[in-house]
Design an enzyme around this catalytic site. Sequence first.
Site, PDB file in Angstrom:
ATOM      1  N   TRP A 156      79.152  64.843  91.881  1.00  0.00           N
ATOM      2  CA  TRP A 156      78.389  65.807  92.687  1.00  0.00           C
ATOM      3  C   TRP A 156      77.331  65.130  93.552  1.00  0.00           C
ATOM      4  CZ3 TRP A 156      73.579  64.643  91.318  1.00  0.00           C
ATOM      5  CH2 TRP A 156      73.330  64.223  90.002  1.00  0.00           C
ATOM      6  N   ASN A 157      77.027  63.836  93.316  1.00  0.00           N
ATOM      7  CA  ASN A 157      75.852  63.309  94.046  1.00  0.00           C
ATOM      8  C   ASN A 157      76.154  62.959  95.488  1.00  0.00           C
ATOM      9  OD1 ASN A 157      77.400  61.068  93.338  1.00  0.00           O
ATOM     10  ND2 ASN A 157      75.606  59.739  93.115  1.00  0.00           N
ATOM     11  N   LYS A 180      89.889  66.478  92.664  1.00  0.00           N
ATOM     12  CA  LYS A 180      89.158  67.389  91.782  1.00  0.00           C
ATOM     13  C   LYS A 180      87.667  67.101  91.936  1.00  0.00           C
ATOM     14  CE  LYS A 180      86.982  68.796  88.053  1.00  0.00           C
ATOM     15  NZ  LYS A 180      85.516  68.530  88.056  1.00  0.00           N
ATOM     16  N   GLY A 233      82.252  58.432  88.788  1.00  0.00           N
ATOM     17  CA  GLY A 233      81.424  59.241  87.910  1.00  0.00           C
ATOM     18  C   GLY A 233      80.833  58.385  86.818  1.00  0.00           C
ATOM     19  N   GLU A 255      84.895  53.888  89.691  1.00  0.00           N
ATOM     20  CA  GLU A 255      83.555  53.615  90.220  1.00  0.00           C
ATOM     21  C   GLU A 255      82.584  54.319  89.296  1.00  0.00           C
ATOM     22  OE1 GLU A 255      84.741  51.284  93.517  1.00  0.00           O
ATOM     23  OE2 GLU A 255      82.840  51.634  92.490  1.00  0.00           O
ATOM     24  N   LEU A 256      81.951  53.564  88.422  1.00  0.00           N
ATOM     25  CA  LEU A 256      81.217  54.182  87.321  1.00  0.00           C
ATOM     26  C   LEU A 256      79.707  54.002  87.474  1.00  0.00           C
ATOM     27  CD1 LEU A 256      83.725  53.128  84.531  1.00  0.00           C
ATOM     28  CD2 LEU A 256      83.725  55.194  85.925  1.00  0.00           C
ATOM     29  N   CYS A 289      74.200  55.924  92.312  1.00  0.00           N
ATOM     30  CA  CYS A 289      74.689  54.809  91.495  1.00  0.00           C
ATOM     31  C   CYS A 289      74.073  53.491  91.928  1.00  0.00           C
ATOM     32  CB  CYS A 289      76.201  54.723  91.577  1.00  0.00           C
ATOM     33  SG  CYS A 289      76.777  54.414  93.250  1.00  0.00           S
ATOM     34  N   GLU A 385      70.966  54.462  82.780  1.00  0.00           N
ATOM     35  CA  GLU A 385      70.932  54.846  84.192  1.00  0.00           C
ATOM     36  C   GLU A 385      70.085  56.124  84.267  1.00  0.00           C
ATOM     37  OE1 GLU A 385      74.651  56.402  85.761  1.00  0.00           O
ATOM     38  OE2 GLU A 385      74.253  55.305  87.599  1.00  0.00           O
TER      39      GLU A 385
HETATM   40  N1  LIG Z   1      80.093  53.667  91.247  1.00  0.00           N
HETATM   41  C1  LIG Z   1      80.035  54.619  92.163  1.00  0.00           C
HETATM   42  O1  LIG Z   1      80.496  54.455  93.314  1.00  0.00           O
HETATM   43  C2  LIG Z   1      79.415  55.939  91.815  1.00  0.00           C
HETATM   44  C3  LIG Z   1      79.176  56.840  92.857  1.00  0.00           C
HETATM   45  C4  LIG Z   1      78.618  58.092  92.528  1.00  0.00           C
HETATM   46  C5  LIG Z   1      78.305  58.402  91.191  1.00  0.00           C
HETATM   47  N2  LIG Z   1      78.548  57.484  90.234  1.00  0.00           N
HETATM   48  C6  LIG Z   1      78.197  57.777  88.853  1.00  0.00           C
HETATM   49  O2  LIG Z   1      78.502  59.142  88.522  1.00  0.00           O
HETATM   50  C7  LIG Z   1      77.558  59.619  87.566  1.00  0.00           C
HETATM   51  C8  LIG Z   1      76.930  60.898  88.056  1.00  0.00           C
HETATM   52  O3  LIG Z   1      77.928  61.774  88.536  1.00  0.00           O
HETATM   53  P1  LIG Z   1      78.430  62.972  87.580  1.00  0.00           P
HETATM   54  O4  LIG Z   1      77.312  63.478  86.756  1.00  0.00           O
HETATM   55  O5  LIG Z   1      79.227  63.924  88.423  1.00  0.00           O
HETATM   56  O6  LIG Z   1      79.426  62.181  86.617  1.00  0.00           O
HETATM   57  P2  LIG Z   1      80.415  62.838  85.547  1.00  0.00           P
HETATM   58  O7  LIG Z   1      81.129  61.701  84.964  1.00  0.00           O
HETATM   59  O8  LIG Z   1      79.718  63.778  84.654  1.00  0.00           O
HETATM   60  O9  LIG Z   1      81.441  63.730  86.435  1.00  0.00           O
HETATM   61  C9  LIG Z   1      82.211  63.107  87.436  1.00  0.00           C
HETATM   62  C10 LIG Z   1      83.471  63.934  87.641  1.00  0.00           C
HETATM   63  O10 LIG Z   1      84.198  63.956  86.423  1.00  0.00           O
HETATM   64  C11 LIG Z   1      84.378  65.291  85.979  1.00  0.00           C
HETATM   65  N3  LIG Z   1      84.297  65.325  84.519  1.00  0.00           N
HETATM   66  C12 LIG Z   1      83.200  65.477  83.766  1.00  0.00           C
HETATM   67  N4  LIG Z   1      83.531  65.478  82.461  1.00  0.00           N
HETATM   68  C13 LIG Z   1      84.876  65.329  82.402  1.00  0.00           C
HETATM   69  C14 LIG Z   1      85.835  65.280  81.360  1.00  0.00           C
HETATM   70  N5  LIG Z   1      85.470  65.371  80.081  1.00  0.00           N
HETATM   71  N6  LIG Z   1      87.128  65.123  81.690  1.00  0.00           N
HETATM   72  C15 LIG Z   1      87.495  65.023  82.977  1.00  0.00           C
HETATM   73  N7  LIG Z   1      86.649  65.080  84.018  1.00  0.00           N
HETATM   74  C16 LIG Z   1      85.358  65.226  83.727  1.00  0.00           C
HETATM   75  C17 LIG Z   1      83.273  66.084  86.637  1.00  0.00           C
HETATM   76  O11 LIG Z   1      83.646  67.445  86.766  1.00  0.00           O
HETATM   77  C18 LIG Z   1      83.185  65.396  87.992  1.00  0.00           C
HETATM   78  O12 LIG Z   1      84.211  65.893  88.839  1.00  0.00           O
HETATM   79  C19 LIG Z   1      76.521  58.520  87.424  1.00  0.00           C
HETATM   80  O13 LIG Z   1      76.806  57.733  86.298  1.00  0.00           O
HETATM   81  C20 LIG Z   1      76.711  57.686  88.686  1.00  0.00           C
HETATM   82  O14 LIG Z   1      76.310  56.339  88.537  1.00  0.00           O
HETATM   83  C21 LIG Z   1      79.086  56.257  90.506  1.00  0.00           C
HETATM   84  N1  LIG Z   2      75.245  55.512  97.364  1.00  0.00           N
HETATM   85  C1  LIG Z   2      76.544  55.204  96.793  1.00  0.00           C
HETATM   86  C2  LIG Z   2      77.116  56.385  96.063  1.00  0.00           C
HETATM   87  C3  LIG Z   2      76.789  56.288  94.627  1.00  0.00           C
HETATM   88  O1  LIG Z   2      76.095  57.108  94.030  1.00  0.00           O
HETATM   89  C4  LIG Z   2      77.492  54.740  97.884  1.00  0.00           C
HETATM   90  O2  LIG Z   2      77.015  54.400  98.964  1.00  0.00           O
HETATM   91  O3  LIG Z   2      78.688  54.736  97.637  1.00  0.00           O
END
Ligand SMILES: NC(=O)c1ccc[n+]([C@@H]2O[C@H](COP(=O)([O-])OP(=O)(O)OC[C@H]3O[C@@H](n4cnc5c(N)ncnc54)[C@H](O)[C@@H]3O)[C@@H](O)[C@H]2O)c1
Ligand SMILES: N[C@@H](CC=O)C(=O)O
Length: 488
Positions: A156-157, A180, A233, A255-256, A289, A385
């Site tokens: 969602w971010n 999704k 996520g 991408e975690l 992230c 984080e």
């Molecule tokens: N590395 C990157 O490029 C990057 C970019 C953006 C966000 N993130 C990470 O994402 C996290 C924040 O985003 P968030 O809160 O949406 O993450 P999240 O893992 O809670 O959710 C991400 C996605 O997974 C789905 N999801 C959640 N629980 C699930 C399950 N049990 N089974 C299947 N799908 C599920 C959510 O609905 C959403 O679509 C932070 O850790 C952030 O660092 C990483």
């Molecule tokens: N700012 C990041 C998104 C992660 O949260 C990017 O540029 O991909």
Amino acid sequence: MQLNDPRLFRQLAYIDGQWTAGASNHDEAVLDPANGETLGFCALLDAEQITHAVTAAERAFAGWRALSVDERGRHLHRWYQLLHEHREDLAYLMTLEQGKPLSDARGEVDYGASFIQWFAEEARRAYGVTIPSHIPNAMLGTLKEPVGVSVMLTPWNFPLAMITRKAGAALAAGCPVIVKPANETPFTALALAELAERAGIPPGVFNVVTGEPATVSEVLCTDDRVRSVSFTGSTRVGKLLIRQSAGTVKRMSLELGGNAPFIVCEDVDVDEAARDAVAAKFQTAGQDCLAANRIFVHRRIYDRFLERFAVHMKALKVGSGMMAVDIGPLIHRRAVKAAHAIVEDAVNQGARLVAGNQSMAPGANFFMPTLLADITPGMRVFREETFSPVAGVCAFDDDEAVVAAANDTEYGLAAYVYSNDVKRIWKMMRGLEYGMVSVNTLKMTGAPIPFGGVKQSGLGREGGAQGLEEYLDTKYFCLGNMPGPSGS
Ligand SMILES: NC(=O)c1ccc[n+]([C@@H]2O[C@H](COP(=O)([O-])OP(=O)(O)OC[C@H]3O[C@@H](n4cnc5c(N)ncnc54)[C@H](O)[C@@H]3O)[C@@H](O)[C@H]2O)c1
Ligand SMILES: N[C@@H](CC=O)C(=O)O
């Protein structure tokens, strides 16, 4: 809802070119994080409907891959143009459902659109090779071929760019996709589907499914027809998806989470470094992230840095993203509670609360930027984080120690180093266990670069030539018993 083009506000899932309601009209409210009001509803599809999306994508695969890279490129370029034409509406929808300031949302539309534009071109360079043959009378070589039905689960971010960074590459490579989005931010994704349809992307090629996350992933990660799962996520969910996908051995790109160190050496302009550290920490209200999660400052400039950081931090405006602010609300009340808990844990373990007055917050879902000094490795603000506007700062005395401290985490996404000594920078950059290291700047991402992490921050890369490879298989061919060249 004040859209110039009201048809961009969609609440049904998009499968095989059809807007699809949840079974028995099952749906979930989508809330405005700034005030908790209901913006609309997100359809909750059942397992059968999710499976139908896989069937539709598989059916569309042959036609989409059969197009030339120029034909696919034209569709993608048209989609890119439509994102720009509807930039204001897309930004408005994003601010409504995610909360980020409109200026940031416009920036994300531009950032997200750039991936579509870049991959529309890059697919023309999906080269194979010919191989000098060790086998008599044989011709050897490789081809790049699309992997097939590709699933994308996104956070969602960054509700637009995290989709287009994946889908741009997959579609350019010839793969049909099923997206999704996070249930907190479905409307941006569904507006992308509306614009994909207007760009002439055929039914079944770009699908957006919405539903209970666990239900969606259970279906998509276990269906053998799905060849690739790309997830952005949390590391927690990423591990779950790896387990779910193992049974059908899918290609995975992950991408975690991150826990970025921000290292400030004593040879820098302290005010500039503090200003950048504030931007690196509080971008997207810290829900990024790449956010500076642990800020290490050389002891000689530590007090001065804290003073300047506090000045720049206190200048940040907090409020609804629809206003001229720097920081919007957090995504939900749970995130605010988590931020309070992280601050409380740090202070209870001896951190100094330098600034951060929560009584000034303009609403229940807002958290005022907070500065904690003297953080230590046992604190949650150091280990986790924070994903909130909470800055943790500590001093360091020597380079070896600070690199070791920066690496003392299971994460390895991005790191920042500020110094003017090139040999020091080079040594630190090589010693940091991170997928990306940014030196003396915050601006380091973009469509041409391989974005991704090491350790428990992910697998694979997004963006750049490597990003395209995530959606291509290499096929080796051996043409045996071939005639020699004429005249031989
Ligand atoms: N590395 C990157 O490029 C990057 C970019 C953006 C966000 N993130 C990470 O994402 C996290 C924040 O985003 P968030 O809160 O949406 O993450 P999240 O893992 O809670 O959710 C991400 C996605 O997974 C789905 N999801 C959640 N629980 C699930 C399950 N049990 N089974 C299947 N799908 C599920 C959510 O609905 C959403 O679509 C932070 O850790 C952030 O660092 C990483
Ligand atoms: N700012 C990041 C998104 C992660 O949260 C990017 O540029 O991909």
